[in-house]
Design a protein around this motif. Structure first.
Motif, PDB file in Angstrom:
ATOM      1  N   GLY A   1     -14.392   3.442  14.128  1.00 24.67           N
ATOM      2  CA  GLY A   1     -13.803   2.530  13.167  1.00 24.67           C
ATOM      3  C   GLY A   1     -14.883   2.016  12.254  1.00 24.67           C
TER       4      GLY A   1
ATOM      5  N   ASP B   1     -10.580   1.644   8.990  1.00 28.26           N
ATOM      6  CA  ASP B   1     -10.031   1.951  10.311  1.00 28.26           C
ATOM      7  C   ASP B   1      -8.817   2.852  10.115  1.00 28.26           C
ATOM      8  OD1 ASP B   1     -11.912   0.254  11.426  1.00 28.26           O
ATOM      9  OD2 ASP B   1     -10.532  -1.445  11.614  1.00 28.26           O
TER      10      ASP B   1
ATOM     11  N   ASN C   1      -5.968   2.415  14.593  1.00 31.37           N
ATOM     12  CA  ASN C   1      -7.294   2.113  15.129  1.00 31.37           C
ATOM     13  C   ASN C   1      -7.790   0.783  14.576  1.00 31.37           C
ATOM     14  OD1 ASN C   1      -8.582   4.805  16.477  1.00 31.37           O
ATOM     15  ND2 ASN C   1      -7.225   5.362  14.783  1.00 31.37           N
TER      16      ASN C   1
ATOM     17  N   ASP D   1      -9.297   2.237  21.473  1.00 32.72           N
ATOM     18  CA  ASP D   1      -9.175   3.293  20.465  1.00 32.72           C
ATOM     19  C   ASP D   1      -9.062   4.668  21.122  1.00 32.72           C
ATOM     20  OD1 ASP D   1      -9.181   1.555  18.348  1.00 32.72           O
ATOM     21  OD2 ASP D   1     -11.299   1.805  17.870  1.00 32.72           O
TER      22      ASP D   1
ATOM     23  N   HIS E   1      -5.493   5.317  22.085  1.00 27.04           N
ATOM     24  CA  HIS E   1      -4.709   5.700  20.910  1.00 27.04           C
ATOM     25  C   HIS E   1      -4.986   7.153  20.529  1.00 27.04           C
ATOM     26  CE1 HIS E   1      -2.877   5.457  16.916  1.00 27.04           C
ATOM     27  NE2 HIS E   1      -3.950   6.113  16.500  1.00 27.04           N
ATOM     28  N   PHE E   2      -6.253   7.529  20.535  1.00 21.74           N
ATOM     29  CA  PHE E   2      -6.623   8.888  20.153  1.00 21.74           C
ATOM     30  C   PHE E   2      -5.980   9.919  21.083  1.00 21.74           C
ATOM     31  CE2 PHE E   2      -9.514  12.513  20.806  1.00 21.74           C
ATOM     32  CZ  PHE E   2      -9.470  13.066  19.534  1.00 21.74           C
TER      33      PHE E   2
END
Length: 266
Positions: free
Chosen positions: A30, A51, A55, A179, A182-183
């Protein structure tokens, strides 16, 4: 600062003066990831970081897409809504995929693209057939909720951390974990199965530079990036570092970027 793009609200930062330079981050990153790098580059360019959707401080409404087309539309929105032109795009890791496709989408607004160790795995699938077995296994473990195993294997895939790098603070590690979730949930397959339009990039290869870290030379990320450069006829620039060089040793990465841009008269 924030801008709206469809169902996404994108947080971005701008600093410095001169030609616009937009940095696109990869996974588990980010704007915070590039703070020290920006402090160096801002003396030469007007630097933009953001971001990516979902993110950091960038948010999405229910039903928003995380597919590549949507990710690219965010980078395009920054360029268009802020009326940027002659932009230098830098994409780290998966961010290189977005940088390449942004160049394809708005070529007239882009002066040059630099990608660093981007996972263009489709170009090495014949040489590394086990690679997609690993991708499938990662997705299966994710679906089974085995996040510790996924995290460990992913960390191994990007290689070592540089022993010269500063240690992350606990709060940074906590942000990284969020993060990463999320990825893996939304983005891992998107970037793992990316197949570039090699003919387009071959025609426009003079606008593209590929960077790799010599200390991660045996990784699939480095191998895939160099295969991409070979395929389109672009130059490869080697720097002394590992995959996370922009964070680990921002001065070293900045010297590489500035060298490439001076080489191209930018």
């Amino acid at each position: 600062m924030y801008l709206k793009n469809g169902k996404a609200t994108i947080y971005y930062e701008r600093s410095g003066h001169g030609r616009p330079l937009l940095i696109v981050h990869g996974a588990i990153e980010g704007t915070r990831y590039f703070r020290e790098l920006v402090e160096i580059l801002r003396d030469y360019y007007e630097v933009f970081t953001y971001d990516r959707r979902g993110n950091g401080r960038s948010t999405c409404e229910t039903g928003a897409s995380y597919e590549l087309e949507a990710q690219v539309s965010d980078a395009v929105a920054i360029i268009k809504q802020l009326s940027l032109s002659e932009v230098v795009l830098i994409g780290h890791s998966a961010g290189g995929t977005i940088a390449l496709e942004t160049f394809k989408a708005v070529s007239a607004d882009i002066a040059h693209v630099i990608i660093y160790e981007t996972p263009i795995y489709t170009l090495i699938k014949d040489e590394k057939p086990e690679l997609y077995e690993w991708v499938s296994r990662m997705i299966a473990m994710r679906d089974e909720g085995k996040m510790k195993e996924v995290s460990k294997e992913f960390a191994m895939s990007i290689g070592q951390m540089d022993t010269r790098a500063r240690k992350k603070e606990p709060y940074e590690k906590a942000l990284d974990r969020e993060d990463f979730k999320h990825f893996i949930k939304y983005e891992f397959p998107v970037f793992s199965y990316y197949s570039p339009d090699t003919e387009f990039f071959r025609i426009n290869s003079s606008y593209i530079s590929v960077m790799v870290g010599d200390r991660s030379a045996d990784s699939n990320l480095s191998w895939a990036s160099q295969k991409f450069a070979e395929t389109i006829g672009s130059r490869v620039f080697h720097v002394a570092g590992y995959h996370n060089l922009p964070y680990d040793l921002p001065l070293d990465f900045a010297v590489g970027v500035l060298g490439i841009l001076r080489y191209h008269g930018l």
